[in-house]
Enzyme design. Structure first.
Site, mmCIF file in Angstrom:
data_model
loop_
_atom_site.group_PDB
_atom_site.id
_atom_site.type_symbol
_atom_site.label_atom_id
_atom_site.label_comp_id
_atom_site.label_asym_id
_atom_site.label_seq_id
_atom_site.Cartn_x
_atom_site.Cartn_y
_atom_site.Cartn_z
ATOM 1 C CB VAL A 96 -24.083 1.446 30.986
ATOM 2 C CG1 VAL A 96 -25.062 0.976 30.827
ATOM 3 C CG2 VAL A 96 -23.710 2.244 32.677
ATOM 4 C CB CYS A 97 -23.635 -3.212 27.415
ATOM 5 S SG CYS A 97 -23.800 -4.847 28.478
ATOM 6 C CG ASN A 98 -27.712 -3.417 24.115
ATOM 7 O OD1 ASN A 98 -27.882 -2.725 24.296
ATOM 8 N ND2 ASN A 98 -27.236 -4.250 23.357
#
Length: 100
Positions: free
Chosen positions: A7-9
């Site tokens: 998960v990231c931006n």
């Protein structure tokens, strides 16, 4: 098959790492599948994962992500050095160590 969710931006910076992780898994015969999503899509997808690895750029959201997933799946930050070096093996090993 163990599902490793990164998960990231926007899900883009982790996408490259996912590709490397999946390539390595295929070469080494590891039963894992890595995939990436933006943090904003977490609610609809976290239940599909065996472990969630959070990109270092949003590490400040770790507690929030743990709360939102209600303890149903292990959540940890990807180590910045592993992320920066695209060290797929280290990320896989870290993720698998979190799965009971």
């Amino acid at each position: 098959m163990k599902e490793i969710l990164l998960v990231c931006n926007e899900g883009m910076s982790t996408g490259f790492l996912c590709n490397k992780m999946n390539e390595l898994a295929k070469k080494q015969g590891l039963a894992i599948h890595a995939w990436a999503i933006p943090e904003s899509a977490l609610e609809g997808r976290y239940h599909e994962a065996d472990v969630i690895m959070v990109g270092p750029q949003i590490g400040y959201l770790l507690d929030s992500i743990r709360t939102r997933t209600q303890g149903t799946v292990p959540v940890a930050a990807i180590r910045p050095v592993d992320f920066g070096r695209v060290n797929a093996l280290a990320v896989i090993e870290h993720a698998l160590s979190l799965i009971s």
